[in-house]
Design an enzyme around this catalytic site. Structure first.
Site, PDB file in Angstrom:
ATOM      1  N   GLY A 100       0.817  -1.229   0.000  1.00 27.08           N
ATOM      2  CA  GLY A 100       0.000   0.000   0.000  1.00 27.08           C
ATOM      3  C   GLY A 100       0.838   1.261   0.000  1.00 27.08           C
ATOM      4  N   ARG A 192       3.349  14.486  -7.047  1.00 25.65           N
ATOM      5  CA  ARG A 192       3.449  13.824  -8.342  1.00 25.65           C
ATOM      6  C   ARG A 192       2.072  13.578  -8.943  1.00 25.65           C
ATOM      7  NH1 ARG A 192       5.946   7.813  -6.896  1.00 25.65           N
ATOM      8  NH2 ARG A 192       4.173   7.097  -5.665  1.00 25.65           N
ATOM      9  N   ARG A 199      -1.375   0.058  -9.651  1.00 28.79           N
ATOM     10  CA  ARG A 199      -0.243  -0.850  -9.904  1.00 28.79           C
ATOM     11  C   ARG A 199      -0.754  -2.279 -10.062  1.00 28.79           C
ATOM     12  NH1 ARG A 199       3.603   2.041  -6.612  1.00 28.79           N
ATOM     13  NH2 ARG A 199       2.692   4.100  -6.317  1.00 28.79           N
ATOM     14  N   ASP A 269       4.464  -4.139  -7.196  1.00 27.94           N
ATOM     15  CA  ASP A 269       3.845  -2.946  -6.605  1.00 27.94           C
ATOM     16  C   ASP A 269       4.400  -1.676  -7.236  1.00 27.94           C
ATOM     17  OD1 ASP A 269       6.110  -4.093  -5.108  1.00 27.94           O
ATOM     18  OD2 ASP A 269       6.053  -2.218  -3.990  1.00 27.94           O
ATOM     19  N   ASN A 270       5.434  -1.826  -8.069  1.00 27.69           N
ATOM     20  CA  ASN A 270       5.994  -0.668  -8.765  1.00 27.69           C
ATOM     21  C   ASN A 270       5.737  -0.744 -10.268  1.00 27.69           C
ATOM     22  OD1 ASN A 270       6.972   0.362  -6.375  1.00 27.69           O
ATOM     23  ND2 ASN A 270       9.001  -0.522  -6.610  1.00 27.69           N
TER      24      ASN A 270
HETATM   25  P1  AMP Z   1       9.167   0.988  -2.816  1.00 25.58           P
HETATM   26  O1  AMP Z   1       9.870  -0.281  -3.219  1.00 25.58           O
HETATM   27  O2  AMP Z   1      10.076   2.104  -2.461  1.00 25.58           O
HETATM   28  O3  AMP Z   1       8.193   1.412  -3.854  1.00 25.58           O
HETATM   29  O4  AMP Z   1       8.358   0.711  -1.456  1.00 25.58           O
HETATM   30  C1  AMP Z   1       7.798  -0.525  -1.101  1.00 25.58           C
HETATM   31  C2  AMP Z   1       6.755  -0.342  -0.022  1.00 25.58           C
HETATM   32  O5  AMP Z   1       7.339   0.245   1.150  1.00 25.58           O
HETATM   33  C3  AMP Z   1       5.587   0.567  -0.398  1.00 25.58           C
HETATM   34  O6  AMP Z   1       4.419   0.042   0.165  1.00 25.58           O
HETATM   35  C4  AMP Z   1       5.971   1.878   0.234  1.00 25.58           C
HETATM   36  O7  AMP Z   1       4.849   2.676   0.492  1.00 25.58           O
HETATM   37  C5  AMP Z   1       6.649   1.429   1.518  1.00 25.58           C
HETATM   38  N1  AMP Z   1       7.599   2.427   2.029  1.00 25.58           N
HETATM   39  C6  AMP Z   1       8.821   2.738   1.526  1.00 25.58           C
HETATM   40  N2  AMP Z   1       9.394   3.709   2.265  1.00 25.58           N
HETATM   41  C7  AMP Z   1       8.525   4.037   3.241  1.00 25.58           C
HETATM   42  C8  AMP Z   1       8.537   4.975   4.320  1.00 25.58           C
HETATM   43  N3  AMP Z   1       9.558   5.785   4.545  1.00 25.58           N
HETATM   44  N4  AMP Z   1       7.444   5.014   5.122  1.00 25.58           N
HETATM   45  C9  AMP Z   1       6.404   4.204   4.914  1.00 25.58           C
HETATM   46  N5  AMP Z   1       6.332   3.307   3.942  1.00 25.58           N
HETATM   47  C10 AMP Z   1       7.375   3.212   3.106  1.00 25.58           C
HETATM   48 MG    MG Z   2       6.650   1.484  -4.542  1.00 30.44          MG
END
Ligand code: AMP
Ligand code: MG
Length: 518
Positions: A100, A192, A199, A269-270
């Protein structure tokens, strides 16, 4: 600042009934309402005026207190209800369950000039999906996302956009190297923008929970608003939808290969359902052409998301999406056919993309071997991808190939013996191939220069902007932003950015090595 609001997402999709902002499992909902965090001392550092205009925001309005407060989450725009989205994902090949928007908060939906945009803040505080993290972002990674998403747009690569980059005024603790040495960094927020931030993981979460009712609701919403050409919901249209997503994903990745972009974290998720580049984290730009390169230190062992593996990883991710759609489509054959077609189309589209980089308009059978030979010689010694392809457009039958591209070699003195012979041999074949082209050299050059960028956001360039910004000098952000608006144009006064990575940047954290710590 009067925005033309629209509420399709909120009105047509189910909301979480729990309004508490605590980390938790969220079921039967596509999103949860959440209010962005107040920040200590918000300051707008940069605005993409092109993006603002798309949203119906004038340049003058972007300088207002109201703009600053809205796009740093310090004020909620009247009659809007910010929310975070619920999705799951496969991370590095493993099912990760619910993820999420842990640090993204959607503000609102704008409809302007017949285009529909979703606007979200990245780094505006905790949400029910933050798990044990803080929901914040640091200036370093926010500059990287801000500059790169707008640069990608101007390169013609499908991407989410950026509206603004701001300081929150808060300090954020991060352990950049994951080595137990956390330090405070400046907190930042990027606003953004995209037609949708959906996703693959948004669909996967409902399939994994066998919640077919909500899966279908989300699917029907997606078709209605983002794939209207497909028509009303039916098994046939869901199959057509998957085919379109598969094609868009492939087109996106072929663009990445063309410009030398390595996403770094192609988890499901990306992966955007619209085939946009999304979630700029530990991405990087190829400096020396190398299929095995990844900027992401978290992926250093397996290099799952290395440059040369991006097309296969796109396919792997599409398999996960196909699995998620299967319970609704209930027929594996058409899904398999689409996935098989991806492989066939990849060969064809990537060959065509490479032909365009080499300036070959005619289609000849031996082109594939010419291209494969080039990819091998390019990897014999470190050779800068961007510079090499840009210089190639100046090569004619009368120029000595190797001399023409000399600037691209990191160690020109290594181009001797067998390496030199292979290069000369390749150029002989290339020259011969060019002889059979019918376009004039200026015509060919114009086409080549439109697909081989002169300026990209080299890893060290972003790092220079970050280092200066951390010292309070934000001018380089603007300089790079302006440069990257015209990546294919000659900009003689900015020639210094058409240069190889400097030695100091070769193994520097932030330049060639990035972690997910952002
Ligand atoms: P990402 O691979 O950076 O797209 O992140 C993977 C997951 O980790 C996603 O659900 C992001 O929302 C969560 N996430 C990454 N960094 C943070 C953060 N600093 N605080 C909360 N959730 C995070
Ligand atoms: Mg992400």
């Amino acid at each position: 600042m009067k925005l033309q609001l629209k509420n399709t997402f909120l009105n047509e999709l189910p909301a979480d009934t729990n309004l508490e902002n605590t980390p938790r499992k969220v079921e039967n909902a596509v999103y949860s309402f959440v209010t962005p965090k107040q920040t200590a001392n918000p300051k707008v550092l940069h605005v993409s005026q092109e993006m603002a205009l798309e949203l119906g925001i004038s340049e003058e309005e972007t300088t207002s207190e109201f703009f600053k407060n809205i796009f740093t989450g310090n004020e909620v725009y009247p009659a809007t209800k910010p929310f975070a989205m619920c999705y799951a994902g496969h991370q590095f090949g493993n099912w990760a369950g619910q993820l999420g928007d842990g640090r993204a908060i959607n503000l609102f939906e704008i409809e302007h000039q017949n285009k529909n945009w979703k606007v979200q803040l990245k780094g505006a505080g905790e949400t029910p999906y933050s798990r044990n993290a803080d929901g914040l972002a640091v200036l370093r990674s926010s500059i990287r996302e801000y500059l790169c998403s707008e640069a990608m747009f101007h390169l013609g690569v499908p991407t989410t956009r950026a509206l603004s980059l701001s300081l929150s005024g808060d300090q954020v603790l991060r352990d950049v190297l994951y080595d137990g040495n956390p330090a405070y960094e400046k907190g930042a927020i990027v606003a953004r923008v995209a037609p949708a931030f959906l996703r693959f993981g948004n669909y996967e979460i409902f399939a994994a929970r066998k919640d077919l009712i909500n899966l279908q609701i989300l699917l029907d919403y997606t078709l209605k608003h983002h794939f209207p050409q497909i028509g009303s919901p039916s098994k046939e249209s869901y199959i057509q939808f998957f085919k379109t997503v598969s094609e868009n994903t492939l087109d996106l990745i072929v663009h990445w290969q063309r410009v030398g972009f390595v996403h770094g974290v192609m988890n499901t998720d990306n992966m955007s359902i619209l085939g946009l580049t999304i979630d700029y984290g530990p991405y990087g730009w190829l400096e020396d052409f190398e299929f095995g390169w990844t900027p992401n230190t978290t992926d250093r062992q397996k290099k799952r998301y290395r440059f040369g593996n991006q097309p296969s990883m796109g396919l792997w991710n599409l398999y996960q999406l196909a699995n998620a759609l299967y319970p609704i489509i209930e027929d594996a054959k058409p899904l398999e056919a689409i996935l098989n077609q991806y492989k066939i189309d990849f060969e064809r589209k990537s060959l065509q993309m490479m032909r365009s980089k080499l300036g070959l308009q005619l289609v000849e059978e031996n082109d594939l071997s010419l291209i494969q030979d080039l990819e091998e010689v390019l990897q014999l010694t470190p050779t800068d991808m961007t510079i090499f392809f840009r210089l190639l457009s100046d090569i004619t039958a009368d120029t000595e190939g190797l001399k023409g591209v000399k600037k691209a070699f990191y160690n020109p003195k290594d181009i001797t013996g067998a390496t030199k012979r292979r290069w000369n041999h390749w150029f002989e074949k290339y020259h011969a191939r060019l002889q059979r082209e019918t376009r004039s050299h200026p015509q060919r050059k114009e086409k080549m220069d439109a697909v081989n960028p002169k300026y990209v956001l080299r890893n060290y360039m972003a790092q220079l902007a970050i280092d200066a910004a951390n010292k309070g000098d934000y001018s380089l952000i603007n300089e790079l932003f302006e440069l990257l608006k015209k990546p294919y144009s000659e900009q003689p006064e900015k020639e210094k950015w058409f240069a190889k990575r400097p030695d100091w940047a070769k193994n520097k954290i932030g330049c060639s090595m990035l972690s997910c710590s952002s």
